[in-house]
Design a protein around this motif. Sequence first.
Motif, PDB file in Angstrom:
ATOM      1  N   ALA A  42      10.712   2.032   4.396  1.00 14.77           N
ATOM      2  CA  ALA A  42       9.405   1.370   4.407  1.00 14.77           C
ATOM      3  C   ALA A  42       9.483   0.088   5.219  1.00 14.77           C
ATOM      4  CB  ALA A  42       8.957   1.061   2.979  1.00 14.77           C
ATOM      5  N   GLY A  43       8.513  -0.094   6.102  1.00 17.05           N
ATOM      6  CA  GLY A  43       8.452  -1.310   6.900  1.00 17.05           C
ATOM      7  C   GLY A  43       7.017  -1.666   7.198  1.00 17.05           C
ATOM      8  N   ARG A  56      14.880   6.890 -12.171  1.00 15.63           N
ATOM      9  CA  ARG A  56      15.415   7.800 -11.151  1.00 15.63           C
ATOM     10  C   ARG A  56      14.884   7.450  -9.754  1.00 15.63           C
ATOM     11  NH1 ARG A  56      14.169  12.853 -11.033  1.00 15.63           N
ATOM     12  NH2 ARG A  56      12.345  12.770 -12.403  1.00 15.63           N
ATOM     13  N   ALA A  57      14.262   6.291  -9.651  1.00 15.72           N
ATOM     14  CA  ALA A  57      13.798   5.802  -8.360  1.00 15.72           C
ATOM     15  C   ALA A  57      13.917   4.283  -8.365  1.00 15.72           C
ATOM     16  CB  ALA A  57      12.355   6.227  -8.099  1.00 15.72           C
ATOM     17  N   VAL A  58      14.178   3.712  -7.188  1.00 13.88           N
ATOM     18  CA  VAL A  58      14.417   2.274  -7.108  1.00 13.88           C
ATOM     19  C   VAL A  58      13.890   1.747  -5.787  1.00 13.88           C
ATOM     20  CG1 VAL A  58      16.739   2.608  -6.140  1.00 13.88           C
ATOM     21  CG2 VAL A  58      16.181   0.447  -7.268  1.00 13.88           C
ATOM     22  N   VAL A  59      13.371   0.517  -5.816  1.00 10.45           N
ATOM     23  CA  VAL A  59      12.999  -0.210  -4.600  1.00 10.45           C
ATOM     24  C   VAL A  59      14.082  -1.247  -4.351  1.00 10.45           C
ATOM     25  CG1 VAL A  59      11.275  -1.651  -3.456  1.00 10.45           C
ATOM     26  CG2 VAL A  59      10.552   0.113  -5.087  1.00 10.45           C
ATOM     27  N   THR A  60      14.624  -1.270  -3.139  1.00 13.92           N
ATOM     28  CA  THR A  60      15.718  -2.190  -2.846  1.00 13.92           C
ATOM     29  C   THR A  60      15.572  -2.748  -1.440  1.00 13.92           C
ATOM     30  OG1 THR A  60      18.140  -2.420  -2.782  1.00 13.92           O
ATOM     31  CG2 THR A  60      17.223  -0.321  -2.048  1.00 13.92           C
ATOM     32  N   THR A  61      16.197  -3.900  -1.202  1.00 11.28           N
ATOM     33  CA  THR A  61      16.166  -4.575   0.097  1.00 11.28           C
ATOM     34  C   THR A  61      17.602  -4.704   0.605  1.00 11.28           C
ATOM     35  OG1 THR A  61      16.130  -6.695  -1.095  1.00 11.28           O
ATOM     36  CG2 THR A  61      14.018  -5.825  -0.336  1.00 11.28           C
ATOM     37  N   HIS A  70       0.838  -1.204   0.000  1.00  9.51           N
ATOM     38  CA  HIS A  70       0.000   0.000   0.000  1.00  9.51           C
ATOM     39  C   HIS A  70       0.867   1.247   0.000  1.00  9.51           C
ATOM     40  CE1 HIS A  70      -2.546   2.995   2.431  1.00  9.51           C
ATOM     41  NE2 HIS A  70      -3.020   2.986   1.201  1.00  9.51           N
ATOM     42  N   GLY A  71       1.897   1.253   0.864  1.00 13.11           N
ATOM     43  CA  GLY A  71       2.802   2.391   0.887  1.00 13.11           C
ATOM     44  C   GLY A  71       3.524   2.580  -0.432  1.00 13.11           C
ATOM     45  N   LEU A  72       3.926   1.462  -1.060  1.00 11.90           N
ATOM     46  CA  LEU A  72       4.583   1.556  -2.364  1.00 11.90           C
ATOM     47  C   LEU A  72       3.636   2.154  -3.395  1.00 11.90           C
ATOM     48  CD1 LEU A  72       6.957   0.952  -4.249  1.00 11.90           C
ATOM     49  CD2 LEU A  72       5.962  -1.317  -4.623  1.00 11.90           C
ATOM     50  N   GLY A  73       2.377   1.733  -3.381  1.00 13.41           N
ATOM     51  CA  GLY A  73       1.419   2.297  -4.316  1.00 13.41           C
ATOM     52  C   GLY A  73       1.274   3.797  -4.151  1.00 13.41           C
ATOM     53  N   LEU A  74       1.212   4.267  -2.903  1.00 17.72           N
ATOM     54  CA  LEU A  74       1.129   5.708  -2.655  1.00 17.72           C
ATOM     55  C   LEU A  74       2.364   6.422  -3.193  1.00 17.72           C
ATOM     56  CD1 LEU A  74      -0.197   5.642   1.027  1.00 17.72           C
ATOM     57  CD2 LEU A  74      -1.509   6.195  -1.030  1.00 17.72           C
ATOM     58  N   VAL A 117      13.829   3.701  -2.341  1.00  9.82           N
ATOM     59  CA  VAL A 117      12.803   3.172  -1.440  1.00  9.82           C
ATOM     60  C   VAL A 117      13.396   1.938  -0.772  1.00  9.82           C
ATOM     61  CG1 VAL A 117      10.458   2.293  -1.209  1.00  9.82           C
ATOM     62  CG2 VAL A 117      10.983   4.021  -2.962  1.00  9.82           C
ATOM     63  N   GLU A 118      13.635   2.033   0.533  1.00  5.47           N
ATOM     64  CA  GLU A 118      14.282   0.957   1.286  1.00  5.47           C
ATOM     65  C   GLU A 118      13.221   0.056   1.900  1.00  5.47           C
ATOM     66  OE1 GLU A 118      17.607   0.350   4.848  1.00  5.47           O
ATOM     67  OE2 GLU A 118      16.717   2.329   4.511  1.00  5.47           O
ATOM     68  N   ASP A 119      13.089  -1.134   1.361  1.00  9.55           N
ATOM     69  CA  ASP A 119      12.146  -2.129   1.879  1.00  9.55           C
ATOM     70  C   ASP A 119      12.868  -2.937   2.954  1.00  9.55           C
ATOM     71  OD1 ASP A 119      10.332  -4.119   2.386  1.00  9.55           O
ATOM     72  OD2 ASP A 119      10.334  -4.966   0.371  1.00  9.55           O
ATOM     73  N   ASP A 120      12.603  -2.611   4.210  1.00  7.95           N
ATOM     74  CA  ASP A 120      13.291  -3.245   5.337  1.00  7.95           C
ATOM     75  C   ASP A 120      12.383  -4.336   5.903  1.00  7.95           C
ATOM     76  OD1 ASP A 120      15.692  -3.228   6.829  1.00  7.95           O
ATOM     77  OD2 ASP A 120      14.710  -2.203   8.491  1.00  7.95           O
TER      78      ASP A 120
END
Length: 474
Positions: free
Chosen positions: A301-302, A236-241, A177-181, A272-275
């Motif tokens: 993000a958690g 110019r944006a990335v989601v990473t773990t 949900h947070g990622l969608g926002l 975007v840090e997916d922790d």
Amino acid sequence: MDATGPELLLDLDALEGGRRERLETALRAAIREGRLRPGDRLPATRALAAELGCSRWVVVEAYDQLAAEGWIEGRAGSGTRVRARARAGETPAALRSPARPRTYAFTTGLPDLIAFPRAAWLRALRQAVRTAPAADLGHNEPRGMPALRAELAAYLARVRGVHAHPAGVAVTHGFTHGLGLLCHALREAGHERLALEDPGFPLLAAFVRRAGLEPVYVPADDDGLRVDALAASGARAVVTTPAHQFPLGHVLAAERRARLLAWAREVDGLVVEDDYDAEFRYDRRPVGALQGLDPERVVYAGSASKSLAPGLRIGWLVAPRRWARAVAEVRWGIDLGVGAIEQLALAELLRGGGLDRHLRRTRQAYAAKRRTLLDALARELPDARVTGVAAGLHAVVLLPPGTDEEAVVAAAAERDVEIAALTSLYERANPPGPGLLLGYAALSERAIAEGVRRLGEAARATQPPSVAAPARRR
């Protein structure tokens, strides 16, 4: 349409619904009736959109939905094709009634739900209901209840090194949900692409596309996300773990952490840090959050999905002021926030130390389960190798070269064991070899040992007689 796929006659006028829904219905019918056969290539999205006289995004979203349902699949270099297993008249697995759960289900992404702290949660819930001012039960700010935002800011600063202020915390219904926002906010800010790790969580691309962005896949290896490939991606944006790459289990190397933040500054970008499971490191303290190194370029993000239970549907974002404001603005057109009582209960659990106590207990239990898993693998699959650090709720098991992992998955299912093939989490990059994904947190130690014993049988049954070797016994 030689370069873009076969000619395809689709009559949408006789169907009901919007353009996308009618296209989905027509394609399902074509596959079910055998007019599109397993392996057939579908027209390219631009070509089909031109043929139908509609927006390309109508076709993209229709293809995305059918892929999620299991009718079609997309692979680099071969376009979008009907799945080989989607035979005429056969309903894809995603649409069938759920089968009986396997006794030995190594499900990824689930904590031990039996260990959920019911008594502590009930006390926190009662306290929240008893002490909440009447105004807290009205229409509240979508960003979240002030009490929870303050507790989260303090907790994340203490345990993850996050640079957090309550004003920058937004409470969500979970990570996706947070990622969608965030995706909606990125699109409003002029972004067109969002980079995702490959391999990674398969459902993220659907959330990215729904927000109008194009997902681009960036490979990850033993040192985590490849920043050189990210720089060449055009995003110019990335989601990473970074704390525990999903699924491979590696920690983002220190040099790449520095290069990733430098990249974000150079392109005026966002990380975007997916922790997602950093609370569970078994051999040492987990590496601190990337956000603590550059709070202006990283959104942290958690969620409570791994630490407590996914059914709570509570997550959080810690964003720089610019992006916190942007998320708040787009949120007014999407949802009005998370339930107040659940937020206040979680705030109480944090304030009273209940979450800390729960995590100490589960961390010990999961470490023991991981040891049981590794011991069983050493006995039953001595030639296999587990990747990544001692952390999280799952393990990636690399099988000997030449192993048919799909055959192993099928043979395991015949023995009441549910596992996932590693290749199912890849989109463009090449896997390091055949492998399996084993989630162990939701199983007892006895079930883990028996499940791996059966998995060993399945693996040996798929090997030629001259290759199969007996399990090692202690």
